[in-house]
Structure formats: C-alpha cells, structure tokens
Design a protein around this motif. Structure first.
Motif, PDB file in Angstrom:
ATOM      1  N   ARG A   1      19.522  -3.384  71.460  1.00  0.00           N
ATOM      2  CA  ARG A   1      20.908  -3.671  71.791  1.00  0.00           C
ATOM      3  C   ARG A   1      21.497  -4.534  70.695  1.00  0.00           C
ATOM      4  O   ARG A   1      20.892  -5.526  70.298  1.00  0.00           O
ATOM      5  CB  ARG A   1      20.974  -4.414  73.120  1.00  0.00           C
TER       6      ARG A   1
ATOM      7  N   GLU B   1      18.691 -10.057  69.047  1.00  0.00           N
ATOM      8  CA  GLU B   1      18.783  -9.454  70.377  1.00  0.00           C
ATOM      9  C   GLU B   1      18.666 -10.484  71.498  1.00  0.00           C
ATOM     10  O   GLU B   1      19.144 -10.259  72.603  1.00  0.00           O
ATOM     11  CB  GLU B   1      17.688  -8.414  70.540  1.00  0.00           C
TER      12      GLU B   1
ATOM     13  N   TYR C   1      21.877 -11.201  73.005  1.00  0.00           N
ATOM     14  CA  TYR C   1      22.647 -10.124  73.621  1.00  0.00           C
ATOM     15  C   TYR C   1      22.101  -9.746  74.986  1.00  0.00           C
ATOM     16  O   TYR C   1      22.807  -9.207  75.808  1.00  0.00           O
ATOM     17  CB  TYR C   1      22.661  -8.885  72.706  1.00  0.00           C
ATOM     18  N   HIS C   2      20.810 -10.025  75.199  1.00  0.00           N
ATOM     19  CA  HIS C   2      20.202  -9.656  76.474  1.00  0.00           C
ATOM     20  C   HIS C   2      20.351 -10.770  77.503  1.00  0.00           C
ATOM     21  O   HIS C   2      20.786 -11.875  77.184  1.00  0.00           O
ATOM     22  CB  HIS C   2      18.703  -9.388  76.277  1.00  0.00           C
TER      23      HIS C   2
END
Lengths: 381, 511
Positions: B157, B291, B294-295
């Motif tokens: 992502r 990432e 973003y998670h």
C-alpha cells in the motif's frame, strides 16, 4: 611510533581474548552425556555406574542408553576411571538422578555428596534416590517401555510426585540444606525394582529417614504423606477413608490444597507442638451406593476423615520420635524461629527434646465437591 | 544520458584542448566555427548546422548542438525553420532573439567556456555572422526512463511512483507532494569533470539552519573528478564514515522523501541516480518503513516489533548457538541437547567452522542472486536451497541445526534490507568473538556494538535518538507506530523549529 602503539594494542587485545573467558571449548558430539548415576560400595571401593545417552543418526534420531561401571577409591577417582571405558570425558550437567545404595546411606552419605557438590558440572537440582535393592546399579538395569533411559523414567516419577504424595522428591540442594541446617534431618525417596511381566522396572515408594548423614529408618507411603503434610509440603495426592459410617464404604478424597500451621507451646516447662492442618478436598470415588454427598452424609465423612488424618499424623510423629529420634519434621526449625531463647538453651540436646515432644494434631477438612456427579451410582431395580 | 555527457567530456579532455576562461567570440562566423570545431575535435556527436536566410544572403547562422542531448523537433520548429524564412530588417542578434526564435528560454553570452558548457548540457548555441555574441537556446531533450515503481522498495500500500535518473523529474515528484513556497531547492555542482547537478531540498520553516549550513560546507569541500551516484556524496559527507552503519538515508520513493522533509530533515538529490539522500539519519529509521504509516497502527506496530526481533535474530542467533553448543551445554534443555548432539554425529568440522561456512555460503547465494538476471536468479536459489541445505546435511558435511540457524539468520536479515551489510559484519564478528569467549564474548560484542551506536552522531543528532528513552512521546514512533492523531510531535532535535506536527494548538513545545 604511532604504528608500534597500535600494533601493540592489537596484540594485547588478541592475547587477552585468548587467555580469558571460557576456556573449555568442546563440541557437543564429543561428550558422553550422563543422565543418571548409581553409587555402590563394594570391597572398600566405590562402584560408579553411569547411564549415558547416546544419540545416533543424522536425520532419523534414535536415543540409546548405555551403562558403564567403574571403580575407584573415591568418587572422583571412579569418575576419572570411567574414561578408560567411555573414551570421552563424561558430561554431568544434564544428569537427572543420583541413586545411592542403602549400604552407603547407612554408613554415612557425606563422602558421596562432597564431590557432587564441589564439582562445577554436577547440577544441584539432580534428584536423590535411595536404592532398596542391594545394588543401586540394578535399578539402572531395569527396563521401561516408555523410556529407553531409566533415569528419565525416574525423573518422570519424581516430577509427578505432587499428585501421589507417597514419597517426596528431594533435589540435591535440598538434601544438603537439610543436612547442614540445625533442627531438621534430611529425607530421601526410596526405590525398588518391580517385576512386570519379564522386565523389571524401578518403582518409588516410601521415604528414608536420616539422622545426621546416616540413614536410620524408613516410612511407608501413608506415613510419607503424613510427613509431607506436617511439613506443609503436601500439594496433592489421595486419602482413602475406610469403612465410613460403618457402612463398609471406602471413600477416596483427592487433596487440592493443604495448609499447615505448626506452633510450639510451653506447657508446664514441657514443649508441645500444635499442628493445625487444613485440607481442601474433593470426593473422588465412593466405593458403594450410600449417599455421603448430602449434607448429613458429608458431615459423617468429614468427621471420620479428620479423625483419620489426625491419627495418621500423630502416629507417624510418634513412630519417628520413638524409634529414631530424628527430627525430619523441621520442628527444630519452627522452635528456632518462634522461640529463639528456648532453642538456644536446648540446641545441644535437641534429639532428646524431640523424642520427648508432646504432639497435638488437629485436622480440618473442607469437602468442596464431588467431581462431575453429585450422587452415588444408584443401582436400578 | 549520463554516459553521453561523460563520453563528451572525456573526449574533449583527451584532446587536450583547453579553453581559456577569458576567451570570447570573434565577429567572424568562420573564425568562431573553427574555434568550436577545435574544441570539439574528435567528438562526432556535435552537430554544426549552417543556416542561410532565404530572403537575405548575408544572414548566416550556425547552430551548434549535441546530437542525442537535444530535442530534434524543437530545434527544427523553433530555430531552424523560423531562421530560414524570417524577414528581418536589421541584422541584430537581439532582434533575432526577440522576433524570430520561438523558444522559451534564451540567453545571450559571449564567453566561449559558458557556451561550451551549455552545448554539453544539451542546449543549442546559435552563432551569427558579424556578431561577437551568441544565443543559448534551451533545446534540452533526451531519452528518459519513465517513472516506475521502485524495485528496491516495493510496497503493498502506498504510491507506486519512484524516482528516475533525471534530477528535474525527481524534484517535480517531491514538489507535487509538498505544494508549498516553503519548499526550498538549491542547486550545486559537484565533480571537477562530471559537473554533476546536486540539489539540496528542505522545508525552510522546519529544517535546522545549522544542519543546512553544515551540509553545504561539507558539500563544498568535496574534491573529486566525478559523481556517478549519490553514494559518492554520501561517503564524502556522512558522519562516522568508518562505521558499517549508515548515517545518511537513501531512498527511491518520493513519499519517503516528502515524509522526511515534513519531519524537518533535508534531502540531497543527485542527477543521474534515483537514490535520494536524506539527513540526519537515525538508527531507528532502519526499522521504519513507509508502509507503516499507511496501514493500521496495530499492524504497523506489530511489524515494527518484528523488525526489532529480526535485528536481534540476524545478529545474534549464530553467535548464541555457538556459545551454547561449545561452551555452555548445560544451558540447553536436555532433549534439545540430545537432538543437536545426534545431528552432529559424524560431522567432521567444528561448529564455528560450520557456522562461518554456511554464513558465507548464504552471502554468496544472496550476492549471486542479486546480480543475476531474474530467470537465472531462481536457479541460484533452487540450487542453493537443495544442494547446500538438503544434500550437505544428508552427506553429513554440515549438521541440520546450523542450516536452520543460517536460514533464520538469512531470512530475518532480509527484513531489514537497508542494513544487510552492517548486519553481516556484526553477525560475523559476533560469531568469531563468541567462538573463543562463549556467551561472555557475545555479551562483550553486544556492549561494544551499543557503545559504537551510541557514540555516532548524524549531523549533530545522536544516532540512537529516542531509542534509549521511555518517554511517552519518544516511544510513539520508535518501538511502536502510534496512530497519526496521537503522534503529536516531530522527532526531537530534528524538528525542533516547529515541534508540533498534529493535534490541537494547545500542545506545548517540549523542552
């Protein structure tokens, strides 16, 4: 000049690295791993029998155990003589049990224990077991289906001691502590061989009583339980109450929790030990159809069980007092803690004091349940 | 494009033609052309295109440009065609510039060294007969790699774009993330021969002035003939240059650079490479992955803790295994000891040798795999896994546990791809020290490592910043990754100019 200094520094670091730290580099596969040892005394010589585990194979691992026997004037002498047969130094850190023959125990155990406590490799959490067989060695020669290694089998028996409580499990350090402390005598579980089909397997039952470093007597399974209970070390086990309420029904109680309070009291200048025992139990088995689960039946059961436990404790203590006068119950320790002045005055003739102690036991049993069923099995018409 | 510049420069210099700084253009076109031809002698990429106006024979021009560095269509449409067809009343270079040529960026110059430089950069030089000056017309245009997902830093992502080799493209990628006049980009030129463009990029209201100043000072001190990758700059500029640990970060991802800038860090871009340097770089940044941000914060925190364990495993497992099996056998549980002992039966080499050999084998496989083209790369891993794992154990050349140990070490080290080099060095030194000092030596190694790490600074910022702290605010982006709405502050010291990052205005400045 600068280079010389740095070269000197590097040499120093290399030198220091190799001359300090752990020096005994050795590979795992170059060791004989001892799992247990049996010590006998024959012809004025110690006979040492070690059980060693030999793992074999790279991908399919199999373990076999071998017995090796060596003699020596002292224990350490015998251990080094083992090398003549094993070819490698034996490695003690993974040992499980030390089996000592009754002969040695009766003659005095100190010569054996000195080496095992002095040596760095032997772990102080090895189990001590006394052999009731003539040769301690013969116990290791027994066979068991579950384990190739008898020492592991004995280790298992001692690990699950707390759910049977007919012997105690004594680690080396514990024995040494009791041996060296004032006011307590050490004990040790006893093992015999039992013939099962054609094979003989070791079996542990009962406790050996020591006085100083010599074995003087032994207790059977039920007495052993009373001993554990008095010392407050009972963690489980079962109590069979026979013929409850004269109905010819035997009831088995399973112990969950026990609490013991030992209190010394002076009555007319005489020392009395008051032992209060509290047990939490479950009814585990009723050998009959009579109802002892209802409140009325339970009261009867409770009373008889309390009476039984109390009697067993008193009888055990009396037996030890009378026959061997060896304080395995740690009464001396209790007095030392609770009545330091009295202890100081009577420290030197404690054996005599112990033999003359008045003991008053009291048991309180709390029946908490009856496992999965709340009724005895009722046989239909 | 880069090679081309280099070729041009090399050829130019090998000819030994020197341009004097003060040299300027003559009036005669012929003379000027011969001057340039002399300078570019032996370089066939340089095109001399003479143009004559169709209405006036006296209007003579010469375009000089490098083929391949320039955009042919632009030259044709904006320069050559208008010049041929133009009707001019007076012959003046200014008039030509203002009325004829349709290019956006034009300069007038008469210094030959400047003109040569422009040609090398891809601009075109227009000489005119009778004029001692020349036009520099912006006609740059060469083949560029398109923006694609960075291979080295793949993400499940997150943005799919990665930097390219063109510094202009890279700067726009960053600019598109942070649209603010606060974003400063300062060009520099490094490399005596390559004249590589380097750009310092930062947010003025966040980045520390002192660090910028220090960085510029260090960049100006670089003395080298060529910069081919940002790694050159890194090794000149970074602190603790002898340490295996990096004190400058490098990334291919614009989002990572943008996040760094927003924390008050500074980016250094270098023409010709997609790798952008960020500074100051802290130890914990090895464990932070784009990432993570973003998670979901729980998942990210879990991953981050896994990475810390990966560091522990990757550096220590072989060393601890050796220490335990060769010195402290009493610390291994009996069943494990027996199975290790069984698998070592018949193995001819000492454990230390096994560990070193397998460790080096793993490094060989890794290195072989990265250099090879993809289809062959798989063969390497199959051969490596089968031959060196299965067969070596079956043949009793190495024992099974050491294969497991090496495998765990290898896999966990791949969780920290940027630290691979440092991990290998630390691991091998731990193996050696614990092979002759046991656990005692291993602990010494760990102490030594930590002393080293703590002593490092990156541009004045302690390398282990936040890691030795249990302060609530410090933990939020180190051991775990707190939710964004809870992560109020920028990293200490780095974002000191404006510490509050998110949340209400009530938050106080931290001391």
């Amino acid at each position: 000049m600068k280079y010389e200094k740095s070269i000197l520094l590097i040499l120093l670091i290399i030198g220091v690295s190799f001359t300090s730290g752990c020096w005994n580099y050795r590979e795992i596969d170059e060791m004989t791993i001892v799992s247990g040892v049996a010590i006998d005394y024959e012809d004025e010589k110690f006979v040492l029998t070690i059980e060693s585990i030999t793992p074999k194979g790279g991908q399919d691992v199999t373990m076999t155990s071998d017995l090796t026997t060596a003699e020596g004037a002292t224990i350490f002498d015998a251990i080094r003589n083992l090398i003549m047969q094993t070819g490698r130094r034996v490695y003690w850190a993974h040992g499980k049990v030390i089996i000592i023959s009754e002969e040695i125990a009766r003659a005095g155990i100190t010569p054996v224990l000195d080496y095992v406590t002095r040596d760095a490799e032997v772990r102080e959490n090895m189990w001590l077991v006394l052999s009731k067989e003539k040769d301690a060695k013969s116990l290791l020669e027994g066979k068991d289906k579950m384990h190739d290694t008898i020492s592991v089998h004995i280790d298992d028996m001692l690990q699950s001691q707390k759910s049977i409580s007919k012997y105690n499990a004594v680690e080396l350090w514990r024995f040494l502590d009791d041996l060296t402390a004032d006011g307590i005598s050490p004990t040790m579980p006893m093992a015999v061989l039992k013939t099962k089909r054609d094979a003989k397997i070791p079996l542990i039952n009962g406790i050996a009583i020591f006085k100083r470093d010599r074995m003087v007597g032994e207790l059977n399974g039920i007495e052993a339980r009373s001993l554990l209970l008095t010392k407050g070390e009972l963690k489980g086990g079962v109590i069979v109450v026979p013929n409850v309420g004269k109905t010819n029904t035997d009831i088995t109680l399973e112990v969950f929790k026990s609490k013991t309070k030992v209190k010394p009291e002076l009555i007319d200048g005489k020392l009395m030990m008051k032992i209060d025992v509290k047990l939490d139990v479950n009814i585990a088995e009723i050998k009959g159809t009579d109802d002892f689960i209802s409140e009325k039946g339970r009261k009867v059961l409770q009373k008889e069980a309390e009476e039984l436990v109390k009697m067993q404790i008193e009888n055990t203590i009396k037996k030890v007092q009378k026959q061997w006068a060896s304080d395995v119950f740690d009464f001396g320790g209790v007095v030392q803690r609770e009545m330091p002045d009295y202890w100081k005055a009577h420290k030197n003739d404690w054996d005599k004091q112990f033999a003359g102690l008045i003991v008053k036991a009291n048991a309180e049993i709390n029946i908490r349940g009856s496992a999965l069923t709340s009724k005895p099995i009722k046989v239909g018409e | 494009m880069f090679k081309k510049i280099k070729d041009i420069l090399n050829i130019k210099n090998s000819e030994g033609s020197k341009i004097e700084k003060s040299q300027t253009l003559e009036e005669s076109l012929k003379d000027n052309i011969s001057t340039f031809k002399k300078i570019f002698a032996g370089n066939d990429l340089i095109v001399f295109r003479t143009i004559r106006n169709q209405h006036d024979d006296k209007l003579l021009f010469c375009m000089i440009y490098a083929d391949g560095m320039t955009d042919k269509e632009t030259i044709q449409d904006t320069v050559i065609l208008p010049l041929i067809g133009a009707k001019v009343s007076s012959i003046s270079l200014d008039d030509i510039k203002d009325t004829v040529i349709g290019s956006g960026n034009i300069e007038i110059d008469n210094r030959i060294d400047e003109l040569v430089k422009s040609i090398i950069y891809g601009d075109s030089v227009l000489l005119m007969d009778g004029s001692p000056k020349a036009l520099i017309i912006d006609t740059k245009g060469w083949e560029k790699r398109r923006i694609s997902e960075p291979i080295g830093e793949a993400a499940v992502r997150g943005p799919r774009e990665g930097f390219t080799e063109s510094i202009q493209t890279n700067l726009t990628l960053i600019w598109r993330k942070i649209i603010s006049p606060d974003l400063k980009m300062e060009y520099m030129e490094i490399g005596k021969r390559t004249k590589t463009k380097v750009c310092i990029c930062y947010l003025q209201s966040l980045a520390s002035d002192k660090i910028i100043e220090e960085l510029k000072k260090r960049l100006n001190e670089i003395q080298i003939d060529g910069i081919l990758e940002s790694g050159y700059i890194e090794s000149f500029v970074q602190d603790a240059p002898l340490s295996p640990f990096e004190t400058m970060g490098s990334t291919e991802r614009p989002d990572v650079v943008a996040a760094n800038l927003l924390e008050g860090r500074i980016a250094v871009l270098c023409d010709g490479t997609p790798f952008v340097l960020t500074l100051p770089y802290l130890f914990m940044e090895y464990f932070q992955v784009n990432e993570d941000y973003y998670h979901n914060y729980l998942y990210s925190s879990f991953n981050r803790i896994l990475r810390y364990f990966a560091f522990l495993f990757s550096t220590s497992i072989p060393a601890i295994y050796i220490a335990l099996t060769t010195y402290h056998q009493e610390m291994i549980p009996t069943p494990l000891l027996l199975s290790i002992s069984a698998s070592r039966q018949g193995v001819p080499f000492p454990t230390v040798f096994e560990a070193l050999a397998m460790g080096i084998t793993f490094e060989i496989l890794r290195e072989a795999g990265t250099r090879l083209p993809k289809p062959i790369g798989q063969t390497v891993s199959i051969v490596g896994a089968l031959v060196l794992g299965e067969a070596a154990v079956a043949a009793r050349i190495v024992s099974a546990p050491i294969v497991i140990v090496t495998a765990i070490t290898g896999i966990t080290s791949l969780m920290l791809p940027k630290m691979l080099g440092a991990l290998a060095i630390v691991r091998f030194s731990f193996i050696i020290i614990s092979s002759f000092l046991g656990l005692y030596g291993y602990i010494f190694g760990v102490i030594g490592l930590f002393i080293h790490l703590i002593s490092i600074r990156s541009f004045g910022i302690p390398y282990m910043l936040h890691l030795a702290s249990i302060n609530k605010e410090d933990v939020k982006d180190t051991i775990i990754r707190a939710p964004w709405w809870y992560m109020h502050y920028r990293p200490k010291l780095i974002g000191a100019k404006d510490p509050v990052r998110s949340g209400s205005k009530k938050l106080k400045k931290r001391g």
